[in-house]
Motif scaffolding. Structure first.
Motif, PDB file in Angstrom:
ATOM      1  N   ASN A  31       0.653  -1.156  -0.173  1.00  0.00           N
ATOM      2  CA  ASN A  31      -0.215   0.089   0.088  1.00  0.00           C
ATOM      3  C   ASN A  31       1.076   1.210   0.009  1.00  0.00           C
ATOM      4  N   GLN A  33       0.214   5.534  -0.286  1.00  0.00           N
ATOM      5  CA  GLN A  33      -0.940   6.455  -0.622  1.00  0.00           C
ATOM      6  C   GLN A  33      -0.192   7.961  -0.303  1.00  0.00           C
ATOM      7  N   PHE A  35      -1.272  11.775   0.478  1.00  0.00           N
ATOM      8  CA  PHE A  35      -2.133  12.664   1.028  1.00  0.00           C
ATOM      9  C   PHE A  35      -1.963  14.222   0.776  1.00  0.00           C
ATOM     10  N   LEU A  43      -6.889  14.977   6.115  1.00  0.00           N
ATOM     11  CA  LEU A  43      -5.881  14.402   5.111  1.00  0.00           C
ATOM     12  C   LEU A  43      -6.948  14.054   3.885  1.00  0.00           C
ATOM     13  N   PHE A  86       1.572  14.308   2.372  1.00  0.00           N
ATOM     14  CA  PHE A  86       2.337  13.199   2.938  1.00  0.00           C
ATOM     15  C   PHE A  86       2.387  12.010   1.867  1.00  0.00           C
ATOM     16  N   LYS A  95      -0.211  -1.347   8.728  1.00  0.00           N
ATOM     17  CA  LYS A  95       0.181   0.110   9.325  1.00  0.00           C
ATOM     18  C   LYS A  95       0.738   0.930   8.428  1.00  0.00           C
ATOM     19  N   LEU A  96      -0.121   2.061   8.146  1.00  0.00           N
ATOM     20  CA  LEU A  96       0.764   3.080   7.236  1.00  0.00           C
ATOM     21  C   LEU A  96       1.842   3.719   8.006  1.00  0.00           C
ATOM     22  N   PHE A  98       4.044   7.137   7.514  1.00  0.00           N
ATOM     23  CA  PHE A  98       4.141   8.410   6.969  1.00  0.00           C
ATOM     24  C   PHE A  98       5.390   8.861   7.113  1.00  0.00           C
ATOM     25  N   GLY A  99       5.733   9.635   5.928  1.00  0.00           N
ATOM     26  CA  GLY A  99       6.843  10.383   5.957  1.00  0.00           C
ATOM     27  C   GLY A  99       6.602  11.666   6.773  1.00  0.00           C
ATOM     28  N   ALA A 100       7.799  12.658   6.707  1.00  0.00           N
ATOM     29  CA  ALA A 100       7.370  13.739   7.394  1.00  0.00           C
ATOM     30  C   ALA A 100       6.985  14.913   6.510  1.00  0.00           C
TER      31      ALA A 100
END
Lengths: 108, 113
Positions: A31, A33, A35, A43, A86, A95-96, A98-100
């Protein structure tokens, strides 16, 4: 868990300009994504793109899974494109991570 | 159709109080997730439900955090004896199945004084 890195951290654009945001990830993904987080914190889903290329209006995204990166293209930017973008990914689970984020400011 | 909704949108608590945050997922979505977003950072995973079963709570920061989804639809995240470090935006997301696209609610901004 999977590590997600985004670049650049900040981007200032003149209205009408094009830009590319990059997302590198450390493992294979099931996955991925993109956002857009608006000024109110919501989001907004842009793309679900674990592989391949998709386009939606002025936005498009490409994920090259074998090389572990994804790109988000913004064309003909508008002031409403401002906000934080993001990238989030998960690898073999749900569990996604996320980047910063990349903070985009589009000036009129 | 309706998206994910969360309530309240804002919550101010005095240190030591208990709070309860509600999430209404998209109808028919089996999977439900809670994330925590600190100021200036990306969201971080807290816990995951498949229907009413809590299959993963590895991201909950302490035993003061508790989540439930008793009927497999609405979920509640409860924080007991709130501390200042609990101040954050709490985001709920849902998806058709675990590896599918996740859709986020507007979040609850918790401020602990």
């Amino acid at each position: 868990g999977i590590q997600v890195e985004q670049s650049p951290p900040d981007l200032i654009l003149q209205e009408g300009a094009n830009s590319t945001l990059r997302c590198n990830f450390s493992d294979s993904v099931n996955n991925l994504q993109w956002f857009h987080q608006n000024p109110w914190g919501q989001l907004i889903n842009l793309f679900y793109i674990p592989s391949g290329t998709k386009q939606n209006g002025r936005l498009s995204a490409t994920t090259v899974a074998t090389e572990r990166y994804s790109l988000l293209y913004i064309s003909s930017s508008q002031t409403t494109d401002s906000g934080v973008y993001f990238c989030a990914a998960c690898s073999n689970d749900y569990k996604l991570s996320f980047g910063a984020g990349t903070t985009v400011t589009v000036r009129a | 159709g309706a998206g994910v909704s969360q309530s309240p949108r804002y919550k101010v608590a005095k240190r030591g109080q208990d709070v309860a945050l509600r999430c209404d997922p998209i109808s028919g979505h089996v999977s439900l997730f809670w994330y925590q977003q600190a100021l200036g950072q990306g969201p971080e995973f807290l816990t995951y439900f498949q229907n009413e079963a809590q299959l993963d709570k590895s991201g909950l920061p302490s035993d003061r955090f508790f989540a439930e989804r008793p009927e497999g639809s609405v979920s509640t995240l409860k924080i007991q004896r709130t501390q200042q470090e609990d101040s954050a935006v709490y985001l709920c997301a849902s998806s058709l199945d675990p590896s599918n696209e996740q859709f986020f609610g507007p979040g609850t901004r918790l401020t602990v004084l």
